[in-house]
Design a protein around this motif. Structure first.
Motif, short mmCIF file in Angstrom:
data_model
loop_
_atom_site.label_atom_id
_atom_site.label_comp_id
_atom_site.label_asym_id
_atom_site.label_seq_id
_atom_site.Cartn_x
_atom_site.Cartn_y
_atom_site.Cartn_z
N GLY A 103 33.01 36.84 43.01
CA GLY A 103 34.00 36.03 42.69
C GLY A 103 35.38 36.84 42.22
O GLY A 103 36.43 36.58 42.57
N ALA A 104 35.24 38.26 41.71
CA ALA A 104 36.06 39.01 41.21
C ALA A 104 36.92 39.54 42.48
O ALA A 104 38.13 39.76 42.17
CB ALA A 104 35.87 40.03 40.32
N VAL A 105 36.31 39.86 43.52
CA VAL A 105 37.00 40.31 44.60
C VAL A 105 37.81 39.21 45.09
O VAL A 105 39.13 39.63 45.61
CB VAL A 105 35.98 40.73 45.78
N VAL A 106 37.24 38.10 45.37
CA VAL A 106 38.34 36.85 45.71
C VAL A 106 39.45 36.75 44.89
O VAL A 106 40.52 36.78 45.12
CB VAL A 106 37.41 35.76 45.75
N GLY A 107 38.86 36.71 43.47
CA GLY A 107 40.17 36.61 42.44
C GLY A 107 41.23 37.86 42.61
O GLY A 107 42.44 37.35 42.32
N ALA A 108 41.01 38.77 42.90
CA ALA A 108 41.65 39.95 42.82
C ALA A 108 42.97 39.75 43.84
O ALA A 108 44.12 39.87 43.87
CB ALA A 108 41.24 41.27 43.24
N PHE A 109 42.66 39.21 45.05
CA PHE A 109 43.60 38.99 45.90
C PHE A 109 44.49 37.83 45.65
O PHE A 109 45.53 37.60 45.75
CB PHE A 109 42.85 38.80 47.57
N ALA A 110 43.61 36.68 45.06
CA ALA A 110 44.10 35.52 44.64
C ALA A 110 45.29 35.75 43.69
O ALA A 110 46.25 35.19 43.50
CB ALA A 110 43.38 34.39 44.35
N GLY A 111 44.94 36.55 42.63
CA GLY A 111 46.02 36.91 41.64
C GLY A 111 47.12 37.36 41.88
O GLY A 111 48.20 37.12 41.44
N ALA A 112 47.15 38.65 42.91
CA ALA A 112 48.26 39.44 43.22
C ALA A 112 49.41 38.44 44.02
O ALA A 112 50.48 38.16 43.85
CB ALA A 112 47.84 40.47 44.19
N TRP A 113 48.66 37.51 45.01
CA TRP A 113 49.39 36.42 45.67
C TRP A 113 50.20 35.37 44.60
O TRP A 113 51.40 35.31 44.88
CB TRP A 113 48.53 35.78 46.71
N ILE A 114 49.46 34.89 43.62
CA ILE A 114 50.07 34.05 43.01
C ILE A 114 51.13 34.84 41.97
O ILE A 114 52.10 34.16 41.67
CB ILE A 114 49.03 33.15 42.02
N GLY A 155 33.94 34.95 37.63
CA GLY A 155 34.44 36.15 38.40
C GLY A 155 35.67 36.07 39.22
O GLY A 155 36.51 36.94 39.17
N ILE A 156 36.33 34.74 39.65
CA ILE A 156 37.49 34.65 40.20
C ILE A 156 38.62 34.90 39.26
O ILE A 156 39.74 35.43 39.45
CB ILE A 156 37.57 33.15 40.93
N ALA A 157 38.46 34.17 37.89
CA ALA A 157 39.34 34.11 36.88
C ALA A 157 39.40 35.89 36.55
O ALA A 157 40.57 36.16 36.21
CB ALA A 157 38.95 33.33 35.67
N VAL A 158 38.23 36.38 36.26
CA VAL A 158 38.31 37.70 35.73
C VAL A 158 38.95 38.87 36.92
O VAL A 158 39.86 39.64 36.47
CB VAL A 158 37.00 38.37 35.64
N GLY A 159 38.88 38.52 38.03
CA GLY A 159 39.44 39.17 39.26
C GLY A 159 40.99 38.79 38.99
O GLY A 159 41.68 40.09 39.35
N MET A 160 41.44 37.78 38.90
CA MET A 160 42.81 37.45 38.72
C MET A 160 43.36 38.26 37.66
O MET A 160 44.48 38.94 37.85
CB MET A 160 42.92 36.09 38.74
N GLY A 161 42.76 38.10 36.58
CA GLY A 161 43.56 38.81 35.43
C GLY A 161 43.35 40.54 35.70
O GLY A 161 44.36 41.04 35.22
N SER A 162 42.26 40.78 36.15
CA SER A 162 42.26 42.33 36.40
C SER A 162 43.38 42.96 37.35
O SER A 162 43.66 44.11 37.12
CB SER A 162 40.92 42.70 37.23
N ILE A 435 38.34 46.69 45.24
CA ILE A 435 37.55 47.90 45.36
C ILE A 435 36.67 48.25 44.49
O ILE A 435 35.62 48.72 44.34
CB ILE A 435 38.47 49.18 45.74
N ASN A 436 37.33 48.06 43.25
CA ASN A 436 36.56 48.34 41.85
C ASN A 436 35.37 47.40 41.75
O ASN A 436 34.27 47.78 41.44
CB ASN A 436 37.39 48.14 40.65
N TRP A 437 35.44 46.10 41.67
CA TRP A 437 34.57 45.28 41.87
C TRP A 437 33.46 45.26 43.19
O TRP A 437 32.07 44.81 42.76
CB TRP A 437 35.13 43.72 41.62
N GLY A 438 34.25 45.33 44.11
CA GLY A 438 33.42 45.58 45.42
C GLY A 438 32.24 46.69 45.20
O GLY A 438 31.02 46.50 45.59
#
Length: 504
Positions: A103-114, A155-162, A435-438
């Motif tokens: 979920g964090a990998v997905v959230g990482a890209f979503a967070g940057a875009w948003i 994980g998505i929420a954590v990835g966005m915040g990260s 990369i970190n979460w993956g």
């Protein structure tokens, strides 16, 4: 001559304005040097950093939620545990735990875009919604599938915040505080880890048939309550750099004024001028719009350092902690975990104090050798365990925690905001986070088979060689960023004239 006047004069003379890539002269574009002026960080600056650090606290809380809850969720004897708390097998739990990384990998890209579209602070506030929904769902779910779905949402929420938090802190911090405030991100992660272990082991506990069990449903509600604090980002100032990049110079100046104590007129002028220069410099000599691909060396450093974090052996050390502590006479599993995590918090706090006194490159290189020595000590202990006392392994464990917590833990998250300009920082941060979460997912899943193949001594020797390789990577690829503007760092990394080093 101001930056704006340089651009106008260059255009009138028919020559191109200096670019970051291939520049022949250096000028402060991305991060004007204003640290020597009268303006310093205001109370609002520290309030904004404190509030946004709830995101990395939730990072640590979410990551280690499984630590106190595992034994209850997967009790070998369901009849001895309170009804409704044993919900999955050990195999199902392994999948459940690892889904945070996915979920964090997905959230990482979503967070940057948003965040590139609605702003850093609004994007951080937005992450509260999936956190609250996921933690509430965890508190009421009764099947492995529903719990795993909630874990992915966490994980998505954590990835966005990260991906957003390091950008926001890096863009609002004054030059002389950039290292310390950036290190607060990792300090918050370790605080979250400590918090979930303390609350899960001693506060949200239920007694049943003479045994204590973690009431993980109540612990999940603590996560939801923590997430609500992120709505406090809404009244905080937006990133002045993000506002300036969007062309909203008036709002950028107003936000900067709220973040600084004293006269910040010079910094406001430099911010606007720097944005004009960035606009002119955002096209390559061929006329193509510059992108993340134009900062290849920065990207290699960013990806390499993030891989190093996960491959350094930190997860292995945490997995071996209880075994090492038991051999040293610490039979209370909860107590040994808290000792190690508490040490991490303490040492990461030290990094906040020293980050702007010592260089990032110096700290990373020296602690890489320290971690290498610690791994060699553990390899020796597991190879000659009948001759080497258990306190030696405990000392090696502590030595590694010193090295990791002071440098490799906090610096990679800080470094991303120091080697990329604002216009590509969101994309760079998302890649770094993914990369970190993956890598974390891969290391977690592959650890057991690698351990079975190499044994305890072999795996720690492997980690020692990785840390030695990390030392070589830092020495050959990384430039010092302490006390230097982003423009100066980028100019040195990407073929421009070597910018003068500036004291913090």
């Amino acid at each position: 001559m101001t930056v704006s006047q340089q651009i106008i004069a260059a255009n009138e003379s028919g020559r191109a304005a200096p670019l970051v890539k291939g520049a022949t002269e250096s000028f402060d574009v991305e991060d004007p040097k204003v640290g020597s002026g009268p303006a310093r960080g205001s109370a609002m600056l520290f309030a904004a950093v404190f509030t946004c650090c709830m995101s990395p606290i939730l990072f640590g809380f979410s990551l280690c939620f499984t630590s106190p809850s595992q034994l209850t969720m997967t009790s070998a004897d369901p009849a001895s545990a309170p009804a409704g708390l044993v919900v999955m097998t050990k195999a199902q739990f392994s999948t459940y735990a690892s889904m945070l990384n996915v979920g964090a990998v997905v959230g990482a890209f979503a967070g940057a875009w948003i965040s590139d579209r609605i702003g850093r602070k609004k994007a951080l506030a937005l992450t509260a919604a999936p956190h609250i929904a996921a933690w509430f769902a965890t508190s009421v779910s009764g099947t492995p599938m529903s719990l795993t779905a909630a874990r992915v949402l966490v994980g998505i929420a954590v990835g966005m915040g990260s991906s957003i938090t390091p950008c926001y802190i890096g863009e609002i911090a004054p030059l002389e505080l950039r290292g310390s405030l950036g290190a607060a991100n990792q300090l918050s992660v370790t605080t979250g880890i400590l918090l979930v272990n303390v609350v899960g082991s001693y506060a949200t506990v239920v007694e049943h048939q003479g045994h204590a069990f973690c009431q993980w449903r109540q612990l999940a509600l603590v996560g939801a309550a923590l997430a609500a604090v992120l709505f406090g980002m809404l009244p905080m100032p937006e990133s002045p750099k993000w506002l300036a990049q969007r062309g909203n110079t008036a709002a950028a100046k107003a936000a900067l004024a709220r973040l600084r104590a004293g006269d910040c007129a010079a910094e406001q002028e430099a911010l606007v001028a720097g944005n004009e220069a960035n606009t002119a410099a955002s096209f390559s000599s061929s006329g193509d719009k510059m992108s993340l691909c134009d900062y290849k060396k920065s990207l290699v450093i960013c990806v390499g350092i993030m891989l190093y974090v996960q491959l350094s052996g930190i997860n292995a050390l945490l997995m071996y902690t209880n075994t090492i502590c038991k051999r040293a006479g610490m039979n209370d599993e909860n107590a040994s975990t808290l000792v190690v995590v508490g040490l991490q918090v303490l040492l990461t706090g030290v990094s906040v104090l020293i980050m702007d006194k010592f260089g990032r490159r110096t700290l990373l290189a020296s602690t890489s050798l320290l971690m290498c020595a610690a791994h060699l000590g553990l390899a020796a202990y597991y190879h000659w365990s009948s001759f080497i006392p258990s306190w030696f392994a405990l000392a090696s464990l502590g030595l590694f925690m010193v090295g990791f917590s002071i440098a490799l833990g906090p610096i990679p998250w800080l470094l991303t905001a120091e080697i990329f300009p604002t216009k590509v920082l969101g994309s760079a941060s998302s890649i770094a986070t993914a990369i970190n979460w993956g890598a974390s997912f891969i290391v977690t899943k592959s650890f057991d088979p690698v351990q079975d193949a190499l044994g305890g001594d072999g795996i720690f020797f492997l980690f020692a060689m990785i840390c030695l390789g990390g030392f070589a990577f830092v020495q050959t690829m990384l430039v010092e960023t302490k006390g230097r503007t982003v423009d100066e760092v980028i100019a040195e990394l990407h073929g421009g004239a070597r910018a003068p080093r500036v004291r913090a």
